[in-house]
Design a protein around this motif. Structure first.
Motif, PDB file in Angstrom:
ATOM      1  N   HIS A  82      -1.233  16.588   0.729  1.00  0.00           N
ATOM      2  CA  HIS A  82      -2.635  16.752   1.091  1.00  0.00           C
ATOM      3  C   HIS A  82      -2.876  15.920   2.335  1.00  0.00           C
ATOM      4  O   HIS A  82      -2.836  14.693   2.269  1.00  0.00           O
ATOM      5  CB  HIS A  82      -3.508  16.272  -0.092  1.00  0.00           C
ATOM      6  CG  HIS A  82      -4.951  16.129   0.245  1.00  0.00           C
ATOM      7  ND1 HIS A  82      -5.748  15.206  -0.371  1.00  0.00           N
ATOM      8  CD2 HIS A  82      -5.741  16.790   1.123  1.00  0.00           C
ATOM      9  CE1 HIS A  82      -6.986  15.301   0.115  1.00  0.00           C
ATOM     10  NE2 HIS A  82      -6.994  16.250   1.024  1.00  0.00           N
ATOM     11  N   VAL A 117       3.545  16.181   4.067  1.00  0.00           N
ATOM     12  CA  VAL A 117       2.417  15.589   3.354  1.00  0.00           C
ATOM     13  C   VAL A 117       1.818  16.668   2.453  1.00  0.00           C
ATOM     14  O   VAL A 117       1.610  17.795   2.895  1.00  0.00           O
ATOM     15  CB  VAL A 117       1.358  15.059   4.351  1.00  0.00           C
ATOM     16  CG1 VAL A 117       0.130  14.556   3.609  1.00  0.00           C
ATOM     17  CG2 VAL A 117       1.953  13.972   5.226  1.00  0.00           C
ATOM     18  N   TYR A 142      -1.018  11.824   8.923  1.00  0.00           N
ATOM     19  CA  TYR A 142      -0.067  11.266   7.954  1.00  0.00           C
ATOM     20  C   TYR A 142       1.321  11.870   8.089  1.00  0.00           C
ATOM     21  O   TYR A 142       2.324  11.200   7.825  1.00  0.00           O
ATOM     22  CB  TYR A 142      -0.638  11.357   6.532  1.00  0.00           C
ATOM     23  CG  TYR A 142      -1.780  10.390   6.404  1.00  0.00           C
ATOM     24  CD1 TYR A 142      -1.547   9.041   6.209  1.00  0.00           C
ATOM     25  CD2 TYR A 142      -3.092  10.814   6.598  1.00  0.00           C
ATOM     26  CE1 TYR A 142      -2.589   8.139   6.175  1.00  0.00           C
ATOM     27  CE2 TYR A 142      -4.148   9.910   6.568  1.00  0.00           C
ATOM     28  CZ  TYR A 142      -3.886   8.574   6.354  1.00  0.00           C
ATOM     29  OH  TYR A 142      -4.922   7.665   6.341  1.00  0.00           O
ATOM     30  N   ARG A 191       2.800   9.845  10.658  1.00  0.00           N
ATOM     31  CA  ARG A 191       3.230   8.541  10.152  1.00  0.00           C
ATOM     32  C   ARG A 191       4.659   8.597   9.613  1.00  0.00           C
ATOM     33  O   ARG A 191       5.452   7.683   9.834  1.00  0.00           O
ATOM     34  CB  ARG A 191       2.268   8.037   9.067  1.00  0.00           C
ATOM     35  CG  ARG A 191       2.660   6.661   8.543  1.00  0.00           C
ATOM     36  CD  ARG A 191       1.623   6.081   7.618  1.00  0.00           C
ATOM     37  NE  ARG A 191       0.365   5.815   8.319  1.00  0.00           N
ATOM     38  CZ  ARG A 191      -0.706   5.265   7.741  1.00  0.00           C
ATOM     39  NH1 ARG A 191      -0.671   4.909   6.468  1.00  0.00           N
ATOM     40  NH2 ARG A 191      -1.811   5.042   8.428  1.00  0.00           N
ATOM     41  N   SER A 217       0.842  -1.199   0.000  1.00  0.00           N
ATOM     42  CA  SER A 217       0.000   0.000   0.000  1.00  0.00           C
ATOM     43  C   SER A 217       0.879   1.252   0.000  1.00  0.00           C
ATOM     44  O   SER A 217       2.111   1.161  -0.021  1.00  0.00           O
ATOM     45  CB  SER A 217      -0.925  -0.020   1.221  1.00  0.00           C
ATOM     46  OG  SER A 217      -0.201   0.333   2.375  1.00  0.00           O
ATOM     47  N   GLY A 218       0.268   2.414   0.040  1.00  0.00           N
ATOM     48  CA  GLY A 218       1.011   3.667  -0.019  1.00  0.00           C
ATOM     49  C   GLY A 218       2.120   3.774   1.020  1.00  0.00           C
ATOM     50  O   GLY A 218       3.212   4.281   0.741  1.00  0.00           O
ATOM     51  N   THR A 219       1.865   3.242   2.203  1.00  0.00           N
ATOM     52  CA  THR A 219       2.851   3.328   3.280  1.00  0.00           C
ATOM     53  C   THR A 219       4.143   2.588   2.912  1.00  0.00           C
ATOM     54  O   THR A 219       5.225   2.950   3.381  1.00  0.00           O
ATOM     55  CB  THR A 219       2.249   2.772   4.583  1.00  0.00           C
ATOM     56  OG1 THR A 219       1.014   3.456   4.831  1.00  0.00           O
ATOM     57  CG2 THR A 219       3.170   2.997   5.775  1.00  0.00           C
ATOM     58  N   ASP A 221       4.924  13.344   0.628  1.00  0.00           N
ATOM     59  CA  ASP A 221       3.892  12.312   0.599  1.00  0.00           C
ATOM     60  C   ASP A 221       2.709  12.897  -0.169  1.00  0.00           C
ATOM     61  O   ASP A 221       1.925  13.669   0.367  1.00  0.00           O
ATOM     62  CB  ASP A 221       3.494  11.923   2.027  1.00  0.00           C
ATOM     63  CG  ASP A 221       2.243  11.045   2.064  1.00  0.00           C
ATOM     64  OD1 ASP A 221       1.610  10.841   1.005  1.00  0.00           O
ATOM     65  OD2 ASP A 221       1.886  10.569   3.161  1.00  0.00           O
ATOM     66  N   ILE A 266       0.506  10.961  -1.676  1.00  0.00           N
ATOM     67  CA  ILE A 266      -0.299   9.756  -1.890  1.00  0.00           C
ATOM     68  C   ILE A 266      -1.767  10.096  -2.177  1.00  0.00           C
ATOM     69  O   ILE A 266      -2.378   9.514  -3.075  1.00  0.00           O
ATOM     70  CB  ILE A 266      -0.165   8.801  -0.682  1.00  0.00           C
ATOM     71  CG1 ILE A 266       1.270   8.253  -0.615  1.00  0.00           C
ATOM     72  CG2 ILE A 266      -1.185   7.665  -0.757  1.00  0.00           C
ATOM     73  CD1 ILE A 266       1.571   7.396   0.591  1.00  0.00           C
ATOM     74  N   SER A 267      -2.305  11.053  -1.439  1.00  0.00           N
ATOM     75  CA  SER A 267      -3.731  11.376  -1.659  1.00  0.00           C
ATOM     76  C   SER A 267      -3.907  12.613  -2.540  1.00  0.00           C
ATOM     77  O   SER A 267      -5.003  13.121  -2.678  1.00  0.00           O
ATOM     78  CB  SER A 267      -4.427  11.595  -0.314  1.00  0.00           C
ATOM     79  OG  SER A 267      -3.909  12.744   0.326  1.00  0.00           O
TER      80      SER A 267
HETATM   81  C1  LIG Z   1      -3.637   6.845   2.060  1.00  0.00           C
HETATM   82  C2  LIG Z   1      -2.463   7.618   2.552  1.00  0.00           C
HETATM   83  C3  LIG Z   1      -1.269   6.988   2.910  1.00  0.00           C
HETATM   84  C4  LIG Z   1      -1.032   5.510   2.803  1.00  0.00           C
HETATM   85  O1  LIG Z   1      -1.998   4.706   3.307  1.00  0.00           O
HETATM   86  P1  LIG Z   1      -2.006   3.145   2.907  1.00  0.00           P
HETATM   87  O2  LIG Z   1      -3.152   2.639   3.712  1.00  0.00           O
HETATM   88  O3  LIG Z   1      -0.706   2.578   3.282  1.00  0.00           O
HETATM   89  O4  LIG Z   1      -2.242   3.090   1.440  1.00  0.00           O
HETATM   90  C5  LIG Z   1      -0.204   7.776   3.278  1.00  0.00           C
HETATM   91  N1  LIG Z   1      -0.297   9.109   3.301  1.00  0.00           N
HETATM   92  C6  LIG Z   1      -1.422   9.757   2.948  1.00  0.00           C
HETATM   93  C7  LIG Z   1      -1.439  11.243   2.976  1.00  0.00           C
HETATM   94  C8  LIG Z   1      -2.549   9.031   2.579  1.00  0.00           C
HETATM   95  O5  LIG Z   1      -3.668   9.671   2.242  1.00  0.00           O
END
Ligand SMILES: *Cc1c(COP(=O)(O)O)cnc(C)c1O
Length: 364
Positions: free
Chosen positions: A139, A137, A90, A93, A63-65, A166, A168-169
């Motif tokens: 967003h 991050v 995030y 994270r 996944s994104g993480t 990041d 990802i979103s």
């Molecule tokens: C969705 C997301 C992630 C990663 O989440 P996964 O559940 O690992 O896909 C990381 N950062 C942001 C900002 C996200 O929106």
């Protein structure tokens, strides 16, 4: 099984063609067919974002993480530090990943409902010469805040730091001019605004950062960006990739190029505007000031007397999946995302269902 309209920030509703692509023939990942598929996905990603000349794409099955962890562990040299500009779940994270790997960490935390203080970040960068990577991050999915990508990019350029974003979103849903933002490690995933199926994530690495990454003593085998990139460039992935997810990613990237990143951003922006008009009409209140709003998430305060669970269940019964708040916002907000193949008709039906659910819960 029932089909739901997904108003969570990924996995998103995908096009039928993207889902059907999963059913392509079985394939060995060490054959030239897969190599073409994966290098094709890399090319299309770089093309879609206009960064063919400046960046490389490296994929991770996960996944994104997974890609985020790869970016963190592969970029900070031993004895150096990462500054995490952290205004949400995030951001935290990224800090947690660094902490778990024993990477020197400066965690610049700030109010979740506001954009970060750029001057405070610059002050820290000036004072601490050991900082080599600045992370943020793009967003903040936990609140729907769009962070100042370009301002932090300018800081990184001025002080010669690697910039880890990041996105990802955001990738595919928000404006991102890579050159102007000066991004070195841009993390993305298949199943948000790219509109693919979950299982593959990626890092878009600037060419100027590549030699720096090579100099970092490896902390991980699976998540080593340089090593994976070398293998993938030769069409020899180091580990078994999620083959079928690449089939659907390839199809999703074709769709993205057909629509154009700007076209997709516009579609999301218009949908968010329509939804927000409806939220305001229903008397709902935003968590953050509208000037911070992204194109794809709206965080709304739960009205007095309405619990998330009841609202969630009432909407789910009508075919809509909404999303809860995270961490300290768990009991006070709910979120509506508008990523993926959601139509204007879906949005209008959601607003009606939401109004009637709120009425039933006795909101007000
Ligand atoms: C969705 C997301 C992630 C990663 O989440 P996964 O559940 O690992 O896909 C990381 N950062 C942001 C900002 C996200 O929106």
């Amino acid at each position: 099984m029932r089909r739901y309209i997904l108003l969570n920030p990924g996995p998103v509703n995908v096009k039928e063609s993207v889902r059907k692509a999963l059913l392509a023939p079985d394939m060995c990942h060490r054959e030239p067919e897969f190599s073409r598929l994966m290098t094709g996905c890399a090319k299309k990603l770089l093309l879609a974002f206009g960064i063919t000349g400046t960046h490389k794409a490296v994929f991770f099955t996960g996944s994104g993480t997974a890609a985020l962890e790869a970016a963190v562990v592969s970029s900070v040299p031993q004895g150096k530090k990462i500054l995490v500009i952290n205004n949400g779940v995030y951001g935290e994270r990224i800090a947690e990943i660094a902490g778990r790997h024993g990477i020197g960490l400066i965690n610049l935390k700030s109010d979740m409902t506001k954009t970060p203080d750029i001057n405070a970040a610059e002050e820290i960068i000036r004072r601490d010469k050991d900082i080599s990577v600045v992370a943020m991050v793009h967003h903040e999915t936990s609140t729907g805040i769009l962070n100042p990508v370009y301002e932090i990019g300018r800081l990184c350029k001025k002080h010669n730091k690697l910039y880890l974003l990041d996105s990802i979103s955001a990738l595919g849903g928000e404006d991102l001019d890579f050159r102007r933002a000066n991004v070195d490690l841009c993390v993305g995933t298949a199943n948000k605004c790219i509109e693919g199926i979950p299982g593959v994530s990626f890092v878009l690495v600037s060419k100027r950062a590549l030699p720096k990454l090579k100099g970092v003593h490896p902390r991980s085998l699976y998540f080593d960006i340089s090593l994976n990139l070398e293998g993938q460039k030769k069409g020899e992935p180091l580990f078994t990739p999620a083959v079928q997810i690449f089939y659907s990613l390839d199809c999703a990237l074709d769709e993205l190029m057909k629509e154009g990143v700007q076209g997709r951003i516009k579609r999301y922006k218009n949908l968010a505007a329509l939804l927000r008009k409806g939220f305001e009409g229903a008397g709902l209140k935003y968590l953050i000031e509208p000037k911070y709003h992204s194109n794809t998430i709206t965080a709304l305060r739960l009205p007095k007397g309405v619990t998330y669970d009841k609202l969630h269940d009432a909407l789910k019964a009508k075919g809509f999946v909404i999303y809860a708040g995270q961490s300290k916002l768990k009991r006070t907000i709910f979120r509506i995302a508008n990523m993926g193949r959601i139509t204007v008709n879906d949005a209008c039906r959601l607003l009606m269902a939401l109004k009637s659910a709120l009425k039933k819960e006795g909101a007000g």
